[in-house]
Design an enzyme around this catalytic site. Sequence first.
Site, mmCIF file in Angstrom:
data_model
loop_
_atom_site.group_PDB
_atom_site.id
_atom_site.type_symbol
_atom_site.label_atom_id
_atom_site.label_comp_id
_atom_site.label_asym_id
_atom_site.label_seq_id
_atom_site.Cartn_x
_atom_site.Cartn_y
_atom_site.Cartn_z
ATOM 1 N N GLY A 126 0.777 -1.226 0.000
ATOM 2 C CA GLY A 126 0.000 0.000 0.000
ATOM 3 C C GLY A 126 0.810 1.277 0.000
ATOM 4 N N SER A 127 1.990 1.282 -0.636
ATOM 5 C CA SER A 127 2.789 2.513 -0.652
ATOM 6 C C SER A 127 2.112 3.595 -1.498
ATOM 7 C CB SER A 127 4.206 2.234 -1.157
ATOM 8 O OG SER A 127 4.210 1.861 -2.521
ATOM 9 N N LEU A 147 -9.902 -7.733 -13.289
ATOM 10 C CA LEU A 147 -11.281 -7.346 -13.034
ATOM 11 C C LEU A 147 -12.216 -7.963 -14.077
ATOM 12 C CD1 LEU A 147 -10.549 -3.576 -12.395
ATOM 13 C CD2 LEU A 147 -11.047 -5.302 -10.643
ATOM 14 N N ASN A 170 -5.861 3.278 -12.764
ATOM 15 C CA ASN A 170 -4.838 2.324 -12.327
ATOM 16 C C ASN A 170 -3.462 2.940 -12.564
ATOM 17 O OD1 ASN A 170 -3.789 -0.253 -11.466
ATOM 18 N ND2 ASN A 170 -3.323 -0.718 -13.600
ATOM 19 N N HIS A 202 0.437 1.528 -13.454
ATOM 20 C CA HIS A 202 1.127 0.312 -13.898
ATOM 21 C C HIS A 202 2.616 0.606 -14.040
ATOM 22 C CE1 HIS A 202 1.689 -3.534 -15.881
ATOM 23 N NE2 HIS A 202 2.397 -2.915 -16.802
ATOM 24 N N SER A 244 3.012 4.322 -15.532
ATOM 25 C CA SER A 244 1.923 4.960 -16.276
ATOM 26 C C SER A 244 0.638 4.955 -15.456
ATOM 27 C CB SER A 244 1.646 4.211 -17.590
ATOM 28 O OG SER A 244 2.818 4.044 -18.364
ATOM 29 N N THR A 254 -9.830 -0.215 -18.849
ATOM 30 C CA THR A 254 -10.790 -0.787 -19.793
ATOM 31 C C THR A 254 -10.676 -2.306 -19.714
ATOM 32 O OG1 THR A 254 -9.214 -0.813 -21.637
ATOM 33 C CG2 THR A 254 -10.525 1.206 -21.324
ATOM 34 N N GLU A 288 -9.281 -4.204 -21.759
ATOM 35 C CA GLU A 288 -7.961 -4.645 -22.221
ATOM 36 C C GLU A 288 -6.962 -4.518 -21.070
ATOM 37 O OE1 GLU A 288 -4.505 -3.519 -25.504
ATOM 38 O OE2 GLU A 288 -6.412 -2.423 -25.475
ATOM 39 N N LEU A 289 -6.258 -5.592 -20.726
ATOM 40 C CA LEU A 289 -5.334 -5.594 -19.607
ATOM 41 C C LEU A 289 -4.281 -4.498 -19.772
ATOM 42 C CD1 LEU A 289 -4.271 -6.954 -16.988
ATOM 43 C CD2 LEU A 289 -2.874 -8.425 -18.461
ATOM 44 N N ASP A 290 -4.262 -3.555 -18.826
ATOM 45 C CA ASP A 290 -3.304 -2.442 -18.850
ATOM 46 C C ASP A 290 -3.337 -1.705 -20.178
ATOM 47 O OD1 ASP A 290 -2.427 -3.084 -16.228
ATOM 48 O OD2 ASP A 290 -1.059 -4.586 -17.035
ATOM 49 N N GLN A 336 8.850 3.462 -7.987
ATOM 50 C CA GLN A 336 7.863 3.794 -6.957
ATOM 51 C C GLN A 336 7.980 5.248 -6.503
ATOM 52 O OE1 GLN A 336 8.138 0.881 -3.802
ATOM 53 N NE2 GLN A 336 6.626 -0.446 -4.797
#
Length: 211
Positions: free
Chosen positions: A12-13, A93, A107, A109, A136, A141, A143-145, A171
């Site tokens: 959870g950073s 998801l 999100n 990534h 990023s 959506t 589509e994954l990432d 990070q």
Amino acid sequence: MKKLVVLISGNGSNLQSILDACASGRINGSVAAVFSNKEHAYGLTRAQQASVPGLALSPGDFPDREAFDRQLMQEIDACEPDLVVLAGYMRILSSAFVAHYHDRLLNIHPSLLPKYPGLHTHRQALENGDKEHGTSVHFVTDELDGGPVVLQARVPIFAGDDEAEITARVQHQEHAIYPLAIGWFMDGRLVMRDGRAWLDGQPLPAQGYAP
């Protein structure tokens, strides 16, 4: 005040950077709740320390992904969030979940999308001899990432770097750009429309905002 819900799976950073940004006013909103698919995720402790409700849902308690996501949606909707934020949430998801939060699901990534969707991005960058890596923020959506990119940050890869060093470097940038993008959304500056990310009424390029 607008509200956001954060989904996590681990340390959870990025959640902490979001909580800090809300507390300092850099995000004009508050975290209404934190949800995790891991009962012992340290991010839930971070939420508790910030007096934010936290809840773990175990996938093993549900017959399939769709049933898990239906319960998660019910819990999220009870918070009435303006935005749902994935911060190290390590589950794919369901289409129903993505559709339910269409246009208000972000999100982050750890790669310069569209490069290296999925897992082990730092390892892939090292193995391929990349001189540059990054992270990023994007709308989610099916589509994954693959959703439209809002903002990216780039970091160098130096000779002799290992995964841990690259992870820390990436990070550090994530903790800066994710609250910034969330703040844009909460201020009404950032939207997704016609399959693209828009900032201040202008469509963003494929790689997101570039100052």
